[in-house]
Scaffold this motif. Structure first.
Motif, PDB file in Angstrom:
ATOM      1  N   ASN A   8     -14.500 -19.760  49.399  1.00 59.96           N
ATOM      2  CA  ASN A   8     -13.919 -18.416  49.453  1.00 59.96           C
ATOM      3  C   ASN A   8     -14.707 -17.422  48.599  1.00 59.96           C
TER       4      ASN A   8
ATOM      5  N   GLU B 270      -7.607 -19.678  46.354  1.00 58.03           N
ATOM      6  CA  GLU B 270      -7.110 -20.597  47.388  1.00 58.03           C
ATOM      7  C   GLU B 270      -7.149 -19.939  48.773  1.00 58.03           C
ATOM      8  N   ARG B 271      -7.178 -18.613  48.801  1.00 55.71           N
ATOM      9  CA  ARG B 271      -7.202 -17.868  50.064  1.00 55.71           C
ATOM     10  C   ARG B 271      -8.490 -17.058  50.157  1.00 55.71           C
TER      11      ARG B 271
END
Length: 117
Positions: free
Chosen positions: A34, A105-106
């Motif tokens: 990410n 996490e995103r």
């Protein structure tokens, strides 16, 4: 300190180092992916190949966001009524670590979306 915590989290160091907040996990492959995605998107937005300048820009913005998180938590701790000293600062760093870890996490599509508050 905040920059040291980021370097360790993203495994950007070339020598052994101890985290300022004790044993914590390094970034997962997803979290690293990410971060890399954000760097690539910023390169595309600036119509340049991946470059050290864009990587530095992204990491500087991540640092500033994380610094804000740590600062706000430090202010919360110091205004909570209990006596607070620099010995308590790792608590604010830990809050910053947790927020940073959760954030990555995103996917993040642009620096404009980089909000860790």
């Amino acid at each position: 300190n905040v920059s040291h915590m980021l370097v360790l989290f993203f495994d950007l160091h070339t020598f052994a180092s101890v985290s300022p907040i004790g044993q914590v996990a390094r970034a997962s492959k997803r979290q690293l992916r990410n971060l890399a995605r954000l760097v690539v998107r910023e390169c595309q937005a600036n119509d340049v190949d991946v470059s050290a300048n864009i990587c530095k820009l992204v990491l500087n913005e991540v640092f500033m966001e994380l610094l804000g998180v740590v600062h706000r938590d430090w202010m919360r701790l110091s205004q909570a009524g209990a006596k607070t000293s620099l010995i308590d600062f790792p608590k604010a760093l830990r809050k910053g670590y947790d927020v940073n870890s959760s954030f990555w996490e995103r996917p993040c599509d642009s620096l404009g979306d980089l909000k860790m508050s």
